[in-house]
Motif scaffolding. Structure first.
Motif, mmCIF file in Angstrom:
data_model
loop_
_atom_site.group_PDB
_atom_site.id
_atom_site.type_symbol
_atom_site.label_atom_id
_atom_site.label_comp_id
_atom_site.label_asym_id
_atom_site.label_seq_id
_atom_site.Cartn_x
_atom_site.Cartn_y
_atom_site.Cartn_z
ATOM 1 N N GLU A 113 -4.025 5.030 -2.279
ATOM 2 C CA GLU A 113 -3.757 5.807 -3.490
ATOM 3 C C GLU A 113 -4.313 7.222 -3.370
ATOM 4 N N THR B 133 -7.254 1.519 -2.663
ATOM 5 C CA THR B 133 -7.661 2.780 -3.283
ATOM 6 C C THR B 133 -7.555 3.936 -2.292
ATOM 7 N N PHE C 261 1.127 1.975 -3.573
ATOM 8 C CA PHE C 261 -0.098 2.574 -4.105
ATOM 9 C C PHE C 261 -0.171 4.061 -3.740
ATOM 10 N N GLU C 262 0.251 4.383 -2.527
ATOM 11 C CA GLU C 262 0.242 5.790 -2.110
ATOM 12 C C GLU C 262 1.148 6.627 -3.007
ATOM 13 N N LEU D 173 -2.359 -2.029 -8.648
ATOM 14 C CA LEU D 173 -3.405 -2.161 -7.631
ATOM 15 C C LEU D 173 -4.386 -3.262 -8.007
ATOM 16 N N GLN E 93 0.649 10.461 -9.636
ATOM 17 C CA GLN E 93 -0.371 10.302 -10.679
ATOM 18 C C GLN E 93 0.172 9.497 -11.852
ATOM 19 N N HIS F 21 -9.071 12.244 -11.004
ATOM 20 C CA HIS F 21 -8.765 11.040 -10.241
ATOM 21 C C HIS F 21 -9.638 10.937 -8.996
ATOM 22 N N CYS G 268 0.827 -1.212 0.000
ATOM 23 C CA CYS G 268 0.000 0.000 0.000
ATOM 24 C C CYS G 268 0.864 1.266 0.000
ATOM 25 N N LEU H 266 2.098 5.907 -6.082
ATOM 26 C CA LEU H 266 1.503 5.980 -7.420
ATOM 27 C C LEU H 266 0.453 7.083 -7.479
ATOM 28 N N GLY H 267 -0.325 7.227 -6.413
ATOM 29 C CA GLY H 267 -1.289 8.314 -6.352
ATOM 30 C C GLY H 267 -0.608 9.669 -6.279
#
Length: 360
Positions: A229, A226, A75-76, A88, A82, A335, A72, A78-79
């Motif tokens: 992210e 999510t 994922f963070e 994910l 952007q 997003h 995770c 990647l967010g």
């Protein structure tokens, strides 16, 4: 519960941020606008080589031996950058349900495949249309699937889809070959290139099926991932806004010196910090295999709305420049709209919590 990161986790996050920042110009949402795949194949290859796709899986199945919280952190980042990626969908929505609820043979096949970089994706039942979605029936030591799975992320790039269908009225998960379904690409504001996947009498073998627990886990892990992210993306909007407020001058002084702007930035920071705490509480509970359904619903409800508030205040501070195509802020607003709807919006999760707690 200690939500502080270990040295290894801090290294994971720092390494990911450095890599993704260096690749954003060619692999970010702006660079991939209009690209049918929606993600950078060279960056995906690099992620696989770094072990990102196997970070949450045990070593005996080709993984690195980390856990869900570790991935995770990716994922963070990647967010934050952007950078659209099927990571994910592959790891959280497909890999984690198999890791928790799959048979030994299923773990051996699918966790190794995901760790090796095979792109897979998941299709839970539509949360906003109860009673709709694919159905399954038993047939010849296998199952027959009919219906349409909606808004399947990165479906055109995936080799297999972990699809949820109702069997005897109860959701079950089934692995299907993406080449055996008819894909209908959709135009959405999100960056995950979703498709509707149509199934017409598709037969799958018995070992392709996972039970109701795995079907529920797709949405549970997907919602929590999510949230991570969205936390990263909200942090980036806050950082962009604070930087702009310190650089933009009006009436001979930085706009950040005005109290109203400071209040906006403070409210954004409160939302980002609150989102981080509630998201990682849910993620931690899932990582240690504890009951987490309520915490995931709380996190998804809060973070979805908080991220949208952060974007709205970011636009307030930026003014007109934030609405232009040349500025990146609109990418985060798009997003926020799509991520807030993934795996159920805030209203759904608040209703779920109310039902669980027997609230009127």
């Amino acid at each position: 519960m200690d939500l502080s990161l270990t040295e290894d986790q801090e290294l994971i996050a720092a390494t990911a941020r450095e890599l993704l920042e260096s690749k954003a110009a060619t692999a970010g949402a702006r660079a991939l606008d209009g690209d049918p795949a929606g993600y950078s194949a060279p960056l995906w290859k690099e992620m696989v080589e770094l072990g990102w796709t196997g970070l949450a899986f045990p070593e005996e199945h080709g993984g690195v031996g980390g856990d869900f919280l570790d991935v995770c952190l990716l994922f963070e980042q990647l967010g934050y950058a952007q950078v659209p990626s099927p990571l994910l969908a592959s790891v959280a929505c497909c890999g984690m349900p198999v890791a928790r609820f799959g048979t030994s043979a299923q773990k051996e096949r699918w966790l190794n495949a995901i760790s090796d970089g095979q792109i897979v994706t998941a299709a839970p039942l539509p949360w906003d249309r109860p009673g709709e979605g694919p159905v399954a029936s038993r047939s010849d030591s296998g199952y027959v699937l009919d219906g349409t799975a909606t808004f399947v992320p990165f479906a055109a790039s995936a080799e297999h889809i972990l699809l949820v269908a109702r069997l005897d009225g109860e959701p079950h998960a089934f692995w299907v070959d993406a080449a055996d379904v008819t894909l209908k690409p959709l135009g959405t504001v999100g960056h995950d290139r979703p498709c509707h996947a149509e199934l017409d009498g598709l037969w799958v073998p018995g070992d392709a099926a996972l039970g109701p627990d795995a079907a529920a886990a797709i949405s549970l892990f997907g919602a929590a991932a999510t949230c991570a992210e969205m936390v990263g993306a909200a942090q980036r909007v806050l950082d962009m806004t604070v930087q702009y407020a310190t650089e933009r001058e009006q009436f001979g002084r930085a706009v950040g010196s005005f109290q109203a702007v400071q209040h906006h930035c403070a409210n954004m920071a409160i939302d980002v910090l609150g989102s981080r705490f509630t998201a990682y509480e849910a993620i931690w509970l899932l990582s240690v295999n504890r009951e987490a359904a309520q915490q995931v619903s709380m996190a998804k409800a809060w973070v979805s709305e908080a991220y949208e508030r952060v974007c709205a205040l970011g636009h307030q501070v930026h003014g007109a420049i934030g609405f232009t195509q040349e500025h990146d802020l609109h990418l985060f607003s798009e997003h926020a709209l799509s991520a807030s709807l993934a795996f159920g919006d805030a209203d759904l999760h608040l209703d779920t919590l109310a039902d669980t707690l027997d609230l009127p």
